[in-house]
Design an enzyme around this catalytic site. Sequence first.
Site, mmCIF file in Angstrom:
data_model
loop_
_atom_site.group_PDB
_atom_site.id
_atom_site.type_symbol
_atom_site.label_atom_id
_atom_site.label_comp_id
_atom_site.label_asym_id
_atom_site.label_seq_id
_atom_site.Cartn_x
_atom_site.Cartn_y
_atom_site.Cartn_z
ATOM 1 N N GLU A 1 -4.306 10.623 3.824
ATOM 2 C CA GLU A 1 -4.571 11.676 4.789
ATOM 3 C C GLU A 1 -3.532 12.785 4.728
ATOM 4 O O GLU A 1 -2.436 12.613 4.203
ATOM 5 C CB GLU A 1 -4.601 11.134 6.231
ATOM 6 C CG GLU A 1 -3.271 10.835 6.890
ATOM 7 C CD GLU A 1 -2.632 9.542 6.446
ATOM 8 O OE1 GLU A 1 -1.574 9.634 5.774
ATOM 9 O OE2 GLU A 1 -3.153 8.462 6.726
ATOM 10 N N ASP B 1 0.825 -1.208 0.000
ATOM 11 C CA ASP B 1 0.000 0.000 0.000
ATOM 12 C C ASP B 1 0.862 1.261 0.000
ATOM 13 O O ASP B 1 0.533 2.255 -0.650
ATOM 14 C CB ASP B 1 -0.928 0.014 1.226
ATOM 15 C CG ASP B 1 -2.159 -0.864 1.022
ATOM 16 O OD1 ASP B 1 -2.427 -1.258 -0.127
ATOM 17 O OD2 ASP B 1 -2.848 -1.141 2.022
ATOM 18 N N GLY B 2 1.957 1.207 0.740
ATOM 19 C CA GLY B 2 2.864 2.364 0.777
ATOM 20 C C GLY B 2 3.390 2.682 -0.617
ATOM 21 O O GLY B 2 3.510 3.854 -0.999
HETATM 22 P P1 NAP Z 1 4.286 2.450 6.940
HETATM 23 O O1 NAP Z 1 4.705 3.119 8.195
HETATM 24 O O2 NAP Z 1 5.096 1.348 6.412
HETATM 25 O O3 NAP Z 1 2.740 1.961 6.983
HETATM 26 C C1 NAP Z 1 1.972 1.750 8.027
HETATM 27 C C2 NAP Z 1 0.963 0.676 7.694
HETATM 28 O O4 NAP Z 1 -0.208 1.266 7.151
HETATM 29 C C3 NAP Z 1 1.421 -0.366 6.676
HETATM 30 O O5 NAP Z 1 1.039 -1.619 7.160
HETATM 31 C C4 NAP Z 1 0.636 -0.006 5.434
HETATM 32 O O6 NAP Z 1 0.373 -1.103 4.595
HETATM 33 C C5 NAP Z 1 -0.641 0.476 6.048
HETATM 34 N N1 NAP Z 1 -1.525 1.299 5.220
HETATM 35 C C6 NAP Z 1 -1.208 2.279 4.329
HETATM 36 N N2 NAP Z 1 -2.329 2.802 3.794
HETATM 37 C C7 NAP Z 1 -3.367 2.124 4.349
HETATM 38 C C8 NAP Z 1 -4.775 2.201 4.195
HETATM 39 N N3 NAP Z 1 -5.345 3.093 3.394
HETATM 40 N N4 NAP Z 1 -5.551 1.362 4.933
HETATM 41 C C9 NAP Z 1 -4.998 0.467 5.766
HETATM 42 N N5 NAP Z 1 -3.674 0.346 5.957
HETATM 43 C C10 NAP Z 1 -2.869 1.179 5.262
HETATM 44 O O7 NAP Z 1 4.152 3.561 5.802
HETATM 45 P P2 NAP Z 1 3.524 3.357 4.387
HETATM 46 O O8 NAP Z 1 3.403 1.936 4.041
HETATM 47 O O9 NAP Z 1 4.279 4.255 3.491
HETATM 48 O O10 NAP Z 1 2.036 3.937 4.579
HETATM 49 C C11 NAP Z 1 1.818 5.279 4.841
HETATM 50 C C12 NAP Z 1 0.654 5.417 5.760
HETATM 51 O O11 NAP Z 1 0.979 4.922 7.048
HETATM 52 C C13 NAP Z 1 0.251 6.843 6.023
HETATM 53 O O12 NAP Z 1 -0.539 7.357 4.970
HETATM 54 C C14 NAP Z 1 -0.509 6.711 7.323
HETATM 55 O O13 NAP Z 1 -1.891 6.458 7.093
HETATM 56 C C15 NAP Z 1 0.063 5.477 7.960
HETATM 57 N N6 NAP Z 1 0.664 5.800 9.246
HETATM 58 C C16 NAP Z 1 0.119 5.220 10.340
HETATM 59 C C17 NAP Z 1 0.567 5.551 11.597
HETATM 60 C C18 NAP Z 1 -0.081 4.899 12.766
HETATM 61 O O14 NAP Z 1 -0.982 4.085 12.550
HETATM 62 N N7 NAP Z 1 0.312 5.224 13.962
HETATM 63 C C19 NAP Z 1 1.607 6.454 11.760
HETATM 64 C C20 NAP Z 1 2.159 7.022 10.619
HETATM 65 C C21 NAP Z 1 1.678 6.689 9.352
HETATM 66 P P3 NAP Z 1 1.524 -1.737 3.647
HETATM 67 O O15 NAP Z 1 2.346 -2.589 4.556
HETATM 68 O O16 NAP Z 1 0.755 -2.519 2.647
HETATM 69 O O17 NAP Z 1 2.307 -0.623 3.032
HETATM 70 MN MN MN Z 2 4.338 0.111 3.867
#
Ligand code: NAP
Ligand code: MN
Length: 266
Positions: free
Chosen positions: A124, A51-52
């Site tokens: 977001e 997804d990232g």
């Molecule tokens: P990451 O830190 O590796 O990702 C965090 C997790 O979020 C990964 O498991 C990713 O899936 C998952 N994810 C991304 N978009 C999603 C969605 N729309 N619905 C459900 N899960 C989702 O960073 P990244 O993979 O580049 O993803 C970026 C996203 O991480 C940001 O947009 C933000 O939403 C999220 N994030 C979450 C937190 C938190 O929950 N505390 C903090 C910072 C950012 P994949 O493994 O398939 O990539």
């Molecule tokens: Mn990821």
Amino acid sequence: MEERKNIYYYYKQDEEILSHISPLLEATKRFGFTIVDDYRNANIIASIGDDGDFLQAVRKTGFRSDCLYMGISTNHSLNMYCDFMIEDTSKMIEAMLNEQLEVRRYPLIEVSVDHQGTFTCLNEFSLRSSIIKTLVVDVFVDSLHFETFRGDGLIVATPTGSTAYNKSVRGAVVDPQLSCMQVSEVSSVNNNRYRTLGASFILSGERTLTLKVVSETNDHPTMGMDNEALSIRHVDKIQIKLSNNKLKTLKLKDNSFWEKVKRTFL
Ligand code: NAP
Ligand code: MN
């Protein structure tokens, strides 16, 4: 409708991915698609990864409204944006050939930061204190001063982003058929001096959300658009609204948003 035959593959130059990719490239060509090297010549953009990576693919190719996007997973499981597995070439080709039938549209948000430009987000926009002190933000819904937030930060999520960061702070999961955006708090201070709603709230696509950073000592917050930090450091005023554009993706049978939510979380 004009046939979509030009496909651009977005992927990291990573040995693991490269070793899996050639059967897919061959099958795409065999079915009459042209693989283009420049995304501007594409009408289908496929991300290979997780997804990232999908978030990056969409950002790096400019959130094109005239293209169909698809996410191809490389880790043997489907994700929120990855509807196909890299091994499953026949399913992908079938979907590409029948794209007129099944397209879904994901709402996007548009963020303008002072006068420094407008940015689109698929998951977001996040605003967070980058120092140990709290961040103070005046929150306006249209012209109404709604609350003064004090705490770690705020997240403004799209419906498809509602299952990501937004969900980690106990925001609601929102059906992408609703054109709206959700505002969630990250650790707000609530006491007799500072008060916020304390719950996530969902705004209609007609509203504008304005965030004014109250510059006492903390006006260099971290701003994130999906998985990318904004390089702008100092900020006064941020305006967020729903974009007029939606992201088009290929829709498969038995793969509604709620099926994805169930398969990912339950
Ligand atoms: P990451 O830190 O590796 O990702 C965090 C997790 O979020 C990964 O498991 C990713 O899936 C998952 N994810 C991304 N978009 C999603 C969605 N729309 N619905 C459900 N899960 C989702 O960073 P990244 O993979 O580049 O993803 C970026 C996203 O991480 C940001 O947009 C933000 O939403 C999220 N994030 C979450 C937190 C938190 O929950 N505390 C903090 C910072 C950012 P994949 O493994 O398939 O990539
Ligand atoms: Mn990821």
